[in-house]
Motif scaffolding. Structure first.
Motif, mmCIF file in Angstrom:
data_model
loop_
_atom_site.group_PDB
_atom_site.id
_atom_site.type_symbol
_atom_site.label_atom_id
_atom_site.label_comp_id
_atom_site.label_asym_id
_atom_site.label_seq_id
_atom_site.Cartn_x
_atom_site.Cartn_y
_atom_site.Cartn_z
ATOM 1 N N VAL A 155 0.832 -1.211 0.000
ATOM 2 C CA VAL A 155 0.000 0.000 0.000
ATOM 3 C C VAL A 155 0.865 1.259 0.000
ATOM 4 O O VAL A 155 0.411 2.329 0.399
ATOM 5 N N GLN A 355 -5.990 -4.378 0.066
ATOM 6 C CA GLN A 355 -4.815 -3.698 -0.483
ATOM 7 C C GLN A 355 -5.030 -3.342 -1.952
ATOM 8 O O GLN A 355 -4.742 -2.218 -2.388
ATOM 9 N N ARG A 359 -5.207 0.373 -3.801
ATOM 10 C CA ARG A 359 -4.320 0.755 -4.907
ATOM 11 C C ARG A 359 -5.126 1.265 -6.100
ATOM 12 O O ARG A 359 -4.786 2.284 -6.714
#
Length: 851
Positions: A155, A355, A359
């Motif tokens: 991350v 995660q 993104r």
């Protein structure tokens, strides 16, 4: 297939649970979950208190994390949000959120939206554990928070673009019910064999909250404390992304968006496009690890009460992520293919999609914000305005408007009469003239898509599948006259509503003959308080006119003669604003107030069946309604205890919808004792499955059955037998009635129907039907029934089912010896959504024994 012993598998599993930590790019002093809790994620379950403790420790160690309590569960556990952002964004948070809120204004120009999008971070909201026994999600929340606080490689840079809000335990009461069960049931090591007790939760399970509500069906109806507390914060955040982390069958894999059909047509194209892009980001992450997943199946975006569809109607990209597991999975479970699924496996997959989602959101930040603004700028595309016309008492309309206001939906009230060409909702007559006090809900407002989805007559379903009910239009649920059309009411003068004005308590009048209380649900709890105070109430059998005012059937009389200290009791119960004082018992028309046809209303001694054999959510709904909405005391009696409980202590016994084990739990002795109690003078109130089962066993009431039109026609039988799988699936869909709104005829003269007729339609009840009805007979009374020309109002139903259900009964009162059975074909309290059903149910409890 070679099998290890449970003990050896447990040793292997414990070794597998140590998961490698990802590499770091900074913030290495931030404590891990293991540092604080003393064990690694997946080694044991983390209860709600421990989850909050970790987040508090994280906030103390990191200037990126702030933990805020936004409420408490009914059992007193904290509900918290962790705001994870760069320190600079924390300092600027009021400004960031103000700019974010500006994007929700339909009048914000494209140029202004683009200006905001160049600098403002997007807001991503993750919800974990709304189903308490879908336990891996809250474990994953610990990992996700740690990753963000220390800026793990996966991350890295995300927080430069995103403000993250984590709600780590949406349903702490349900989670702890599950976790504490598992800790008590597990041996020294987890046993993956499905036969082991740790994979068999006792009734009611940990899925639900304290009142056994499914919180993931409550976003639009806001019946539960946790829902109201959470949604009260939503207008602060206005997130662009919301993910609701769930679990499904332990034998499955992992689901993420794009969603399956049906899709609510209210969503603009970019909502579905972003769902696809998030799915692609998740797929890349899973492909790298070789993990199985699927998209576009099972989980749709139609019913508005879910944690994906409700946020999506507010402009977020709302998504459900489903990991294999659920309440049977425990710390480790052996799947049908022989593989073993661990808690660490499950949590790591939720961690990974979290995660990947962050993104994707960070990479598309600017486009995300401009799309969010476009959603609101075009909020009224294809969306009509809605007019709501209150009935004489305004009760139903005011209850509906209160819900809309609680949802953050803007409502206006007409301050003068006006004219409009708006089209009426089916069931009400068209009109051009609208009175003062009419309510208008405009489509062009920040929550316009949500508002119109909830209020329009129907949301078109273009699919052969639906995960939930297909009809929910709130004007029908509340029985409020409604009209719709573009620009409806534009010729009127309006004032914005901030809240529904409560009736002012006037002074009671000493020396009056008594007080009259028109029928209706909103006074039920106050009436119960009056009855608790030994108040005497009489239900009048017919409509009448007195002192120039007309009163409907079912009006209640609180006579001075039978009520010493009447004014004090009325004041203590809070009934003054709703009462009409009368100085005489002599009517101008209709029966006098002392008519011998009146019946005494008394506070019944009440029991409700619960435990194994009863649907947990069904019992929870009745529990909540009786305790929170009516304030009426009752005893919760386990089904298996009917055979030994002194039923003679009760006047009324309620049986919520049953599960498959009901007959076994009740036993022959229990069934015989229940029937003897009814025959001896008891009032049985049964709904849904329970009504058909007990109606047949105790009251000899039959269910309306489908007619076999094929008869002995061999060609027809062969054609049916030789259908393809696709044809069979389509036919099964045609046979289903997954929650459809139908118009029922109501007996307005029956005491059990008092106050239940729709506004302006006293002989009509709009019901949410699952397609079942009773075969009418002359020996019992039908309070509500499907007419001979039955038409669909809203939702999915076939013509064949309409024909089958026509002239079947929906609510009946059946004499059984000296007692009676009051049977509902469907649950009138369903999800606390169907306000119109509340009066019918309250009448069954309070008026049933004397009906």
């Amino acid at each position: 297939m070679t099998r290890r012993s449970a003990g050896s598998v447990g040793l292997v599993l414990l070794a597998m649970l140590a998961m490698p930590a990802p590499s770091l790019t900074g913030q290495s002093s931030v404590p891990s979950p293991q540092d604080v809790l003393g064990y690694g994620i997946g080694e044991r379950f983390t209860d709600a208190r421990e989850v909050v403790s970790y987040f508090q420790a994280l906030a103390e160690a990191s200037d990126r994390v702030v933990v805020e309590e936004y409420g408490r569960s009914l059992e007193g556990r904290p509900l918290v949000q962790a705001i994870i952002a760069l320190p600079e964004y924390h300092r600027r948070l009021p400004e960031i959120l103000a700019l974010n809120r500006e994007l929700t204004n339909p009048e914000t120009s494209p140029a202004r939206a683009a200006e905001i999008a160049t600098t403002n971070p997007t807001v991503v909201y993750f919800s974990y554990g709304i189903h308490g026994n879908e336990s891996s999600s809250s474990e994953a929340a610990l990992w996700t928070a740690w990753d963000l606080a220390r800026e793990a490689t996966e991350v890295a840079g995300v927080l430069e673009q995103v403000v993250v809000v984590l709600d780590p335990v949406v349903n702490p009461d349900g989670r702890d019910r599950y976790v504490h069960f598992f800790r008590q049931a597990m041996g020294r090591q987890p046993n993956p064999r499905m036969a082991s007790r740790e994979h068999r939760e006792p009734w009611p399970g940990g899925r639900f909250n304290h009142y056994l509500f499914d919180l993931n069906r409550d976003w639009a109806w806001m019946s539960q404390h946790e829902t109201r507390a959470r949604l009260a914060t939503w207008q602060r955040w206005n997130p662009q992304v919301h993910v609701d982390f769930h679990e499904m069958s332990y034998a499955s894999s992992y689901f993420f968006f794009p969603a399956a059909p049906p899709i609510n047509p209210a969503y603009p194209s970019h909502t579905l496009e972003w769902g696809r892009r998030f799915g692609e980001g998740n797929a890349r992450a899973f492909d790298e690890r070789g993990w199985l997943y699927y998209t576009g199946e099972d989980f749709d975006l139609f019913y508005p009460g879910y944690g994906d569809s409700w946020p999506s109607l507010l402009g977020a990209i709302g998504m459900t992520y489903e990991q294999a597991g659920g309440g049977v999975a425990g710390l480790a479970v052996e799947r049908p293919d022989g593989s073993t699924l661990t808690l660490a496996d499950r949590a790591s997959r939720h961690r990974t999609t979290g995660q990947a989602t962050l993104r994707t959101a960070a990479q598309g930040r600017e486009a995300f914000l401009t799309s969010f603004a476009d959603f609101h700028r075009t909020v009224d595309d294809g969306m009509p305005d809605i007019l709501l016309v209150p009935g004489g008492s305004r009760e139903r309309a005011e209850a509906l408007v209160s819900l809309l206001l609680d949802q953050g939906i803007e409502v206006e009230e007409a301050v003068e009469p006006f004219r409009s060409q708006a089209e009426s909702h089916q069931g009400w007559e068209g009109r051009e003239a609208f009175p003062v006090g009419t309510y208008r809900v405009r489509a062009r407002q920040p929550r316009g898509r949500l508002a119109i989805t909830l209020l329009r007559p129907e949301v078109f379903l273009d699919a052969t599948f639906s995960y939930d009910i297909t009809g929910w239009s709130l004007p029908y649920a509340y029985g409020v006259e409604a009209h719709w059309g573009d620009g409806a009411g534009d010729q009127g003068s309006w004032r914005a509503m901030e809240e529904v004005a409560q009736p002012v308590a006037g002074a009671t009048e000493e020396g009056v003959f008594g007080y009259l209380l028109p029928p209706g649900f909103r006074t039920s709890a106050r009436l119960v308080e009056f009855l608790k105070d030994d108040g005497k109430v009489y239900a009048l059998p017919d409509s009448f006119t007195i002192q120039g005012r007309h009163f409907p059937r079912g009006t209640l009389l609180l006579p001075r003669e039978r009520n010493p200290e009447l004014e004090g009791k009325v004041a203590a119960a809070g009934l003054q604003p709703y009462l009409q004082p009368v100085t005489t018992g002599l009517s101008d028309g209709g029966p006098d107030l002392g008519t011998g046809g009146s019946s005494v209303m008394e506070l019944p001694s009440l029991a409700v069946l619960t435990g194994e054999g009863i649907s947990p959510t069904a019992y929870g709904t009745h529990w909540f309604f009786l305790e929170e909405r009516m304030g009426i005391p009752f005893d919760a009696v386990q089904v298996r205890e009917v055979r030994s409980t002194p039923l003679g202590d009760y006047d009324v016994l309620v049986v919520p919808s049953t599960s498959g084990s009901f007959v076994r739990e009740l036993g022959d002795d229990g069934m015989q004792r229940l029937e003897a109690w009814v025959r001896g003078g008891g009032t049985l109130v049964a709904v849904s499955n329970a009504a058909f089962l007990l109606g047949e066993r105790i009251a000899e009431v039959a269910e309306r059955e489908a007619v076999d039109e094929d008869g002995d026609d061999r060609d027809a039988r062969l054609a049916k037998a030789l259908r393809s799988r696709e044809e069979r699936e389509l036919e099964r869909w045609a046979d289903r009635i997954p929650g459809t709104i139908l118009r029922l005829a109501l007996d307005p003269g029956h005491s059990l129907a008092a106050g239940a007729g729709a506004d302006g339609l006293p002989d009509t009840y709009f019901g949410l039907s699952t397609g079942r009805g009773f075969e009418p007979e002359d020996r019992f009374e039908s309070v509500a029934w499907f007419p001979d020309t039955l038409e669909r109002v809203s939702g999915v139903i076939s013509e064949a089912n309409l024909e089958r259900m026509a002239q079947s009964s929906w609510m009946v009162r059946v004499p059984v010896g000296s007692g009676r059975a009051i049977l509902f074909a469907d649950d009138p309290l369903f999800r606390m959504l169907w306000y119109s059903g509340f009066s019918l149910y309250a009448n069954a409890i309070l008026r049933g024994p004397g009906s």
